[in-house]
Design a protein around this motif. Structure first.
Motif, PDB file in Angstrom:
ATOM      1  N   GLU A  42      56.265  66.204  28.661  1.00  0.00           N
ATOM      2  CA  GLU A  42      54.972  66.788  28.327  1.00  0.00           C
ATOM      3  C   GLU A  42      54.366  65.994  27.178  1.00  0.00           C
ATOM      4  N   ILE A  43      53.081  65.599  27.312  1.00  0.00           N
ATOM      5  CA  ILE A  43      52.469  64.788  26.257  1.00  0.00           C
ATOM      6  C   ILE A  43      51.118  65.309  25.775  1.00  0.00           C
ATOM      7  N   GLY A  44      50.407  66.072  26.593  1.00  0.00           N
ATOM      8  CA  GLY A  44      49.105  66.575  26.187  1.00  0.00           C
ATOM      9  C   GLY A  44      48.061  65.479  26.105  1.00  0.00           C
ATOM     10  N   GLU A  45      46.954  65.786  25.448  1.00  0.00           N
ATOM     11  CA  GLU A  45      45.851  64.825  25.317  1.00  0.00           C
ATOM     12  C   GLU A  45      46.100  63.872  24.160  1.00  0.00           C
ATOM     13  N   CYS A  46      45.774  62.594  24.361  1.00  0.00           N
ATOM     14  CA  CYS A  46      45.923  61.589  23.304  1.00  0.00           C
ATOM     15  C   CYS A  46      44.633  60.796  23.172  1.00  0.00           C
ATOM     16  N   GLU A  47      44.256  60.503  21.939  1.00  0.00           N
ATOM     17  CA  GLU A  47      42.975  59.828  21.692  1.00  0.00           C
ATOM     18  C   GLU A  47      42.985  58.372  22.140  1.00  0.00           C
ATOM     19  N   ASP A  48      44.088  57.687  21.961  1.00  0.00           N
ATOM     20  CA  ASP A  48      44.136  56.265  22.292  1.00  0.00           C
ATOM     21  C   ASP A  48      45.525  55.906  22.812  1.00  0.00           C
ATOM     22  N   ASP A  49      45.656  54.659  23.249  1.00  0.00           N
ATOM     23  CA  ASP A  49      46.921  54.220  23.832  1.00  0.00           C
ATOM     24  C   ASP A  49      48.060  54.256  22.826  1.00  0.00           C
ATOM     25  N   TYR A  50      47.762  53.927  21.560  1.00  0.00           N
ATOM     26  CA  TYR A  50      48.818  53.925  20.541  1.00  0.00           C
ATOM     27  C   TYR A  50      49.417  55.325  20.402  1.00  0.00           C
ATOM     28  N   MET A  51      48.556  56.338  20.276  1.00  0.00           N
ATOM     29  CA  MET A  51      49.039  57.706  20.122  1.00  0.00           C
ATOM     30  C   MET A  51      49.740  58.185  21.401  1.00  0.00           C
ATOM     31  N   PHE A  52      49.269  57.696  22.534  1.00  0.00           N
ATOM     32  CA  PHE A  52      49.896  58.057  23.805  1.00  0.00           C
ATOM     33  C   PHE A  52      51.346  57.582  23.818  1.00  0.00           C
ATOM     34  N   VAL A  53      51.571  56.348  23.414  1.00  0.00           N
ATOM     35  CA  VAL A  53      52.926  55.789  23.389  1.00  0.00           C
ATOM     36  C   VAL A  53      53.796  56.549  22.392  1.00  0.00           C
ATOM     37  N   GLN A  54      53.264  56.800  21.210  1.00  0.00           N
ATOM     38  CA  GLN A  54      54.045  57.474  20.179  1.00  0.00           C
ATOM     39  C   GLN A  54      54.413  58.904  20.585  1.00  0.00           C
ATOM     40  N   THR A  55      53.448  59.594  21.186  1.00  0.00           N
ATOM     41  CA  THR A  55      53.684  60.968  21.629  1.00  0.00           C
ATOM     42  C   THR A  55      54.726  60.995  22.739  1.00  0.00           C
ATOM     43  N   LEU A  56      54.652  60.006  23.615  1.00  0.00           N
ATOM     44  CA  LEU A  56      55.600  59.904  24.720  1.00  0.00           C
ATOM     45  C   LEU A  56      57.022  59.692  24.211  1.00  0.00           C
ATOM     46  N   ILE A  57      57.185  58.787  23.278  1.00  0.00           N
ATOM     47  CA  ILE A  57      58.506  58.502  22.717  1.00  0.00           C
ATOM     48  C   ILE A  57      59.059  59.742  22.019  1.00  0.00           C
ATOM     49  N   ASP A  58      58.210  60.426  21.269  1.00  0.00           N
ATOM     50  CA  ASP A  58      58.635  61.636  20.573  1.00  0.00           C
ATOM     51  C   ASP A  58      59.080  62.708  21.564  1.00  0.00           C
TER      52      ASP A  58
END
Length: 448
Positions: free
Chosen positions: A50-66
């Motif tokens: 589960e990752i939810g909404e992310c503003e940009d690709d950087y946050m998407f990657v970080q949220t995914l790893i977390d």
């Protein structure tokens, strides 16, 4: 899994283990996709969290790893990940995905389609039918990868249908070694729990079937069969055995014996991923892998089960538990026990089996109309049973032959004769077989 997703998935798994996940992921976003929304949908499904909404690709990657590190396994099992690029409708106006959906859960929306979550049973038929890869199931290996790397207690529990899937001559001992090489603590056969449930359902048969015309419906194996009963044919729920599935039973046994254990089920079924997320079962199974997914992981780490010596284990499972993998296996297993324990009920045991959701629905229609005379009713959502599951690696007939060879070669023929199995039941607090049918027992659930 189409070739594109297979390649991407292999890269992600390899990168996660080599500590290059972030770099590899960013490169994928840049080189392998032109549409940002599609990229996030596909990569999110491959990573299984589960990752939810992310503003940009950087946050998407970080949220995914977390999310992977914290094992936030995605709730949604089957999803539409991209817009249909072209029509694939047949002369009746249905697309391939619509034509295989057993409950008409795929609905047209303008030029595209979407999944009605209220009707979807997560069977994964649309995933297999769509040549373009517009539908995907959530893959769940990466959320548990950190646990394996850290040498936490993680058990792989394998479906009886695993026989023959990774090579005609690959045995269970070789597969056990392969799982341990991946970092799992050990591998157990779900057929052990199937044996326990056979005992339970034989006891229920004895209690429930008093005369000609009485019947019971076995519930334990197939989540698609259970979904049909719950969603459409709930008027016969009172005749359904309240057993959990062998997958859930095996997980509960392991977690009762050691609460720190994490449990990963491995089988040919996408719907098992949804079953693990049901409200009354959540927490029993931590992740579900398919045979197809496991094959990609074996390939990624160059693990060849056929080349391994194998690690022998105690032969817990009987013929009957291993036969659960094919149509009629549950009926045969329960009959063997009824025949031994309740000879006075032999004349009342008349089994009927059906496989494939079309035929399952037809049988349930006849049942509600009082047209079925059988006393023991078994349904399997896939043709051939679990060996015909959407994520099996080999053809159903090959799988059936392999399962039957493993089953009929079993040292234990009937679970009532297994001192090892009876000892296991005693370890989980069941000193008498009648304890299996007590309300709120380890092996029961509700269908509310």
């Amino acid at each position: 899994m189409n070739e594109r997703y297979r390649t991407l998935y292999g890269k992600l798994v390899r990168a996660y283990y080599s500590q290059e996940f972030e770099k590899t992921f960013e490169k994928m976003l840049e080189e392998d996709f032109t549409d940002t929304h599609e990229a996030r949908e596909i990569l999110g499904a491959l990573c299984g969290v589960e990752i939810g909404e992310c503003e940009d690709d950087y946050m998407f990657v970080q949220t995914l790893i977390d999310a992977m590190t914290k094992q936030r396994v995605r709730e949604k099992i089957v999803q539409k990940v991209s817009v249909c690029p072209k029509d694939c409708e047949n002369k009746e106006g249905k697309s391939k995905c619509q034509s295989v959906c057993p409950f008409d859960a795929i609905v047209r929306k303008g030029k595209d389609k979407w999944i009605d979550e209220k009707l979807c049973i997560s069977c994964g038929r649309c995933v297999s039918a769509c040549d373009a890869g517009n539908y995907m199931e959530t893959l769940q290996f990466l959320p548990i990868a950190s646990l394996l790397q850290e040498k936490k207690k993680v058990f792989a529990i394998v479906a009886p249908a695993i026989s023959g899937q990774f090579g005609e001559n690959v045995n269970l001992d070789q597969l056990r070694e392969a799982f341990i090489k991946l970092g799992f603590t050990d591998m157990m056969e779900v057929a052990v729990a199937a044996d326990i449930l056979s005992l339970k359902e034989a006891l229920e048969f004895n209690h429930h079937i008093k005369q000609e015309g009485d019947f019971m419906i076995t519930s334990c194996c197939c989540p698609m069969w259970v979904a049909a009963l719950r969603k459409v044919y709930n008027q016969v729920i009172s005749n359904v055995s309240p057993s959990v599935s062998p997958m859930i039973a095996m997980a509960r046994i392991l977690k009762l014996l050691d609460p720190e254990v994490k449990v990963v089920f491995v089988g040919p079924c996408i719907a098992k991923k949804a079953e693990a997320k049901e409200k009354d079962l959540i927490g029993d199974v931590d992740a579900v892998l398919t045979f197809e997914e496991l094959q990609v992981i074996f390939d990624t780490f160059n693990i060849q089960p056929q080349d391994l010596d194998g690690i022998p284990s105690i032969d817990y499972a009987s013929k009957g538990g291993r036969l659960y993998a094919r149509t009629g296996g549950v009926s045969e297993a329960v009959w063997d026990i009824v025949d031994q324990l309740f000879p006075e009920k032999r004349h009342l045991f008349s089994a009927t089996q059906v496989d494939g959701m079309k035929d399952c629905k037809a049988l349930l229609e006849e049942l509600t109309e009082g047209k079925i005379s059988a006393s023991f009713i078994e349904g399997m959502g896939c043709k051939g049973g679990c060996v015909g599951g959407p994520k099996a690696i080999i053809k159903a007939e090959e799988g059936k032959r392999a399962v039957e060879k493993t089953a009929y070669d079993s040292a234990i023929k009937i679970p009532v004769h297994s001192e090892v199995l009876l000892g296991l039941l005693e370890k989980v607090g069941m000193k008498d077989l009648k304890d299996l049918t007590e309300e709120q027992s380890l092996f029961e659930r509700t269908f509310e």
